[in-house]
Design a protein around this motif. Structure first.
Motif, short mmCIF file in Angstrom:
data_model
loop_
_atom_site.label_atom_id
_atom_site.label_comp_id
_atom_site.label_asym_id
_atom_site.label_seq_id
_atom_site.Cartn_x
_atom_site.Cartn_y
_atom_site.Cartn_z
N ILE A 4 -21.68 9.01 -12.07
CA ILE A 4 -21.27 10.39 -12.29
C ILE A 4 -20.81 10.99 -10.96
O ILE A 4 -21.48 10.80 -9.95
CB ILE A 4 -22.45 11.25 -12.82
CG1 ILE A 4 -22.90 10.76 -14.20
CG2 ILE A 4 -22.08 12.74 -12.86
CD1 ILE A 4 -24.14 11.47 -14.72
N GLU A 5 -19.69 11.64 -11.01
CA GLU A 5 -19.19 12.32 -9.80
C GLU A 5 -18.78 13.73 -10.21
O GLU A 5 -17.92 13.91 -11.08
CB GLU A 5 -17.97 11.54 -9.28
CG GLU A 5 -17.42 12.03 -7.99
CD GLU A 5 -18.11 11.38 -6.78
OE1 GLU A 5 -18.01 10.15 -6.66
OE2 GLU A 5 -18.76 12.12 -6.03
N ALA A 6 -19.42 14.71 -9.62
CA ALA A 6 -19.05 16.10 -9.87
C ALA A 6 -18.54 16.70 -8.58
O ALA A 6 -19.21 16.60 -7.55
CB ALA A 6 -20.25 16.90 -10.36
N THR A 7 -17.35 17.27 -8.62
CA THR A 7 -16.76 17.84 -7.42
C THR A 7 -16.49 19.33 -7.63
O THR A 7 -15.66 19.68 -8.47
CB THR A 7 -15.43 17.12 -7.08
OG1 THR A 7 -15.66 15.71 -7.14
CG2 THR A 7 -14.92 17.48 -5.70
N ASN A 8 -17.28 20.13 -6.94
CA ASN A 8 -17.05 21.58 -6.95
C ASN A 8 -16.97 22.18 -8.35
O ASN A 8 -16.09 23.01 -8.62
CB ASN A 8 -15.73 21.85 -6.24
CG ASN A 8 -15.98 22.63 -4.97
OD1 ASN A 8 -17.03 23.25 -4.83
ND2 ASN A 8 -15.02 22.58 -4.07
#
Ligand code: ADP
Length: 302
Positions: A4-8
């Motif tokens: 999982i990658e959450a950016t801003n």
């Protein structure tokens, strides 16, 4: 590659900011606990991963697939226990699981999956007659179909009795050992403490801490809790303890004991400070600060 990658990521509903610039990477193979009080934004985050909710800003991906632009590819690799799930009232438990297996193009044995969640005996009953806990187990069995690479679980132990919660934790451990990444939210801290490699604490939409439980303990002053029973208390004793270097908090409990969270090194200094203040210590013991203590500290200090 990150699971999982959450950016801003931000999500705004009229006046409410449900998520406020959340940045988070969950690595493949981790068991990650997403913690926060009710209303913190946990479900909003999970729903954004599932593309049920569109972020106002920022981006999310699952195994490199953008959750909004490549939602189908992202969802193919995950098993989900969503918030507020519902069961089809006219189908049996077995039919539910068969449906999940089919939609994942998998070849699991439905009874074996129901057996894992302790629902074998209820397999051929109508799901309409299931209790809340049974429905929860059924939805978990569906989530396990097709050996997903990522399990996304929103408050998976809500609605389960203590035995059921322990079984749930056992299943999460087994799935993680198989190689699955686990991401689950909870407002019940001990559920998370028992199984997670790392935790994130969400508070009013903001991710205020991401760390291992050990790391969180350390960042909270070593995370030792000293429980002291003094013979008597004088005005200013708590205040005096708070001035000792390495002490985070000092509070009275039930008028008879003092609880101090402090670094390991500060423990002796606290006892010396009490002696110097003329307070006899009848008894003292140390405890490891629980995640509960840390959580309260994080969410109260803001
Ligand atoms: P949690 O899962 O941590 O309990 P939620 O993600 O459900 O928190 O909610 C975060 C905040 O966003 C809350 O203040 C909630 O009232 C608000 N919220 C959630 N969904 C909606 C919606 N559809 N419309 C308006 N506000 C919402």
């Amino acid at each position: 590659m990150a699971a999982i990658e959450a950016t801003n990521v931000s999500k705004r509903y009229d006046t409410v900011i449900a998520l406020d610039r959340v940045n988070l990477t969950v690595e493949e193979g981790e068991t990650f606990g997403f913690l926060g009080p009710n209303g913190a934004g946990k479900s909003t985050f999970i729903n954004a991963l599932l593309d049920f909710v569109k972020p106002t800003d920022g981006s999310l991906s699952i195994f490199g697939h953008d959750c909004q632009r490549e939602g189908v590819a992202a969802r193919n690799r995950i098993g989900v226990l969503p918030e507020g799930y519902s069961v089809f009232e006219r189908l049996t438990g077995r039919q539910h699981v068969e449906y999940a297996i089919e939609s994942k193009d998998a070849d699991d044995d439905p009874i074996a999956l129901l057996d894992r969640v302790n629902m074998r005996d209820a397999a051929d009953r109508n799901a309409a007659d299931y209790s809340k806990g049974m429905a929860q187990r059924l939805v978990l069995a569906m989530a396990l179909a097709g050996e997903p690479d990522l399990l996304l679980l929103d408050e998976p132990t809500t609605g389960l009795d203590p035995n059921g919660a322990a079984e749930m934790r056992q299943i999460l451990k087994e799935e993680n050992e198989r190689g699955a990444t686990i991401f689950f939210s909870s407002h019940i801290l001990e559920q998370v403490e028992a199984v997670c490699d790392r935790v994130g604490i969400l508070q009013a939409g903001e991710l205020v801490a991401v760390d291992t439980i050990e790391g969180l303990r350390e960042s909270l002053g070593g995370g030792t809790k000293l429980v002291i029973t003094p013979s008597q208390l004088q005005n200013g004793t708590l205040q005096a303890i708070r001035t000792v270097e390495g002490v985070e908090t000092a509070v009275m409990r039930e008028d008879t004991t003092i609880e101090v969270t402090c670094t390991n090194d500060a423990k002796m200094d606290v006892l010396v400070e009490l002696r110097d203040a003329g307070v006899d210590v009848v008894n003292f013991r140390t405890e490891e600060a629980s995640l509960e203590d840390m959580f309260v500290e994080y969410t109260n200090n803001r």
